[in-house]
Design a protein around this motif. Structure first.
Motif, PDB file in Angstrom:
ATOM      1  N   LEU A 207       0.849  -1.190   0.000  1.00  0.00           N
ATOM      2  CA  LEU A 207       0.000   0.000   0.000  1.00  0.00           C
ATOM      3  C   LEU A 207       0.885   1.241   0.000  1.00  0.00           C
TER       4      LEU A 207
ATOM      5  N   LYS B 236      -0.593   4.043  -4.645  1.00  0.00           N
ATOM      6  CA  LYS B 236      -1.708   3.098  -4.645  1.00  0.00           C
ATOM      7  C   LYS B 236      -2.878   3.667  -3.843  1.00  0.00           C
ATOM      8  N   TRP B 237      -2.579   4.235  -2.665  1.00  0.00           N
ATOM      9  CA  TRP B 237      -3.619   4.806  -1.805  1.00  0.00           C
ATOM     10  C   TRP B 237      -4.409   5.879  -2.549  1.00  0.00           C
TER      11      TRP B 237
ATOM     12  N   SER C 159      -4.886   6.167  -5.637  1.00  0.00           N
ATOM     13  CA  SER C 159      -5.646   5.618  -6.763  1.00  0.00           C
ATOM     14  C   SER C 159      -6.922   4.896  -6.316  1.00  0.00           C
ATOM     15  N   LEU C 160      -7.078   4.665  -5.021  1.00  0.00           N
ATOM     16  CA  LEU C 160      -8.238   3.929  -4.517  1.00  0.00           C
ATOM     17  C   LEU C 160      -9.466   4.822  -4.390  1.00  0.00           C
ATOM     18  N   SER C 161     -10.624   4.193  -4.492  1.00  0.00           N
ATOM     19  CA  SER C 161     -11.880   4.923  -4.292  1.00  0.00           C
ATOM     20  C   SER C 161     -12.063   5.224  -2.807  1.00  0.00           C
ATOM     21  N   ASP C 162     -12.958   6.154  -2.517  1.00  0.00           N
ATOM     22  CA  ASP C 162     -13.253   6.474  -1.119  1.00  0.00           C
ATOM     23  C   ASP C 162     -13.773   5.243  -0.382  1.00  0.00           C
TER      24      ASP C 162
ATOM     25  N   ALA D 181     -13.030   2.079  -0.972  1.00  0.00           N
ATOM     26  CA  ALA D 181     -11.903   1.175  -0.693  1.00  0.00           C
ATOM     27  C   ALA D 181     -11.050   1.715   0.453  1.00  0.00           C
ATOM     28  N   ARG D 182     -10.803   3.017   0.466  1.00  0.00           N
ATOM     29  CA  ARG D 182     -10.022   3.619   1.556  1.00  0.00           C
ATOM     30  C   ARG D 182     -10.730   3.441   2.899  1.00  0.00           C
TER      31      ARG D 182
ATOM     32  N   ILE E  17     -10.280  -0.131   4.073  1.00  0.00           N
ATOM     33  CA  ILE E  17      -8.925  -0.357   4.588  1.00  0.00           C
ATOM     34  C   ILE E  17      -8.774   0.273   5.970  1.00  0.00           C
TER      35      ILE E  17
END
Length: 197
Positions: free
Chosen positions: A139, A143-144, A146-149, A151-152, A155
Motif C-alpha cells: 500500500l 496506490k492509496w 488511486s483507490l476509491s473512497d 476502498a479507503r 482499509i
C-alpha cells in the motif's frame, strides 16, 4: 525543557543528530551487550509446526534474486512460502518476540513466526527471522491515492479493528516490552524522524 541541540552539544559536542550518530555507534560497538539484554527469546527458536526452513544458501541466493526490501537495518526476501528477514542488529529478535507474544495473547493478525536463529559472520552475527508470506499488494502512497473512497474506508476500518485488538491486550502491569522487559537497550532517545527540535 532543554532542546535536542542542547543535549547533543552537552553529550557529543555537536549540533545535530547526524553529527552525533557516528560517535553513538562507536560507543555501542565498544560495549557489546549479551543477547539476554535484548530478549528472553532463546535461540534458535523453531515453531512446533512450520514449512521447511530455508537453508543459508537458499537465503543468500534469494537476497540477491528475490529481495522484497533492503535497508539500513534489515534485508527481506521470499524463499518458497516463507519470508526471511535478516539483520546484523539484534533488535530483530525483539520484533520476533513481540510477534510471538501477539500470536499467543491476542487476535491481532500477524505473520506466523516459523523460526529465529543467528549465523556467525564477521564482524558481528547475522540474525534471521522466518515467517509466513502473506499475499497482498504494497500500500504505497501512489496506490492509496488511486483507490476509491469506499476502498479507503474499508482499509481504514480493517486497520482500526487491528488497532482495537492491539489495545485490548491486558496490561502486564508495567511500562515496557513483552515479558516484563525494558525497551531496546540501544534505542535512540534523541531521534525524531530526522527532524531537529
Amino acid at each position: 525543557m532543554r532542546s535536542k541541540t542542547e543535549i547533543l552539544q552537552e553529550h557529543f559536542n555537536v549540533q545535530t543528530f547526524n553529527e552525533a550518530f557516528p560517535t553513538y555507534l562507536k560507543e555501542l560497538a565498544s560495549f557489546p551487550m549479551p543477547l539476554s539484554s535484548w530478549t528472553k527469546l532463546q535461540l534458535p527458536y523453531e515453531a512446533s509446526s512450520h514449512p521447511r526452513i530455508p537453508s543459508f544458501d537458499e537465503i543468500d541466493r534469494a537476497m540477491k534474486e528475490d529481495r522484497l526490501k533492503g535497508g539500513a537495518s534489515s534485508d527481506v526476501c521470499k524463499v518458497g512460502t516463507c519470508v526471511v528477514k535478516m539483520s546484523y542488529n539484534p533488535i530483530i529478535l525483539q520484533e520476533a518476540e513481540d510477534l510471538l507474544f501477539l500470536q499467543a495473547n491476542s487476535q491481532v493478525r500477524t505473520p506466523t513466526v516459523y523460526a529465529v536463529f543467528a549465523r556467525e559472520t564477521k564482524p558481528s552475527p547475522a540474525y534471521y527471522m522466518v515467517t509466513e508470506f502473506i499475499e497482498g499488494e504494497m500500500l504505497t502512497s501512489k496506490k492509496w491515492l488511486s483507490l476509491s473512497d469506499k476502498a479507503r474506508t474499508k482499509i481504514c476500518s480493517k486497520l482500526c479493528e487491528q488497532l482495537r485488538l492491539l489495545r485490548s491486550i491486558p496490561s502486564e502491569g508495567y511500562y515496557g516490552r513483552v515479558h516484563n522487559q525494558g525497551w531496546n537497550p540501544n534505542s535512540l532517545p534523541l531521534r525524531s524522524n530526522g527532524k531537529e527540535m
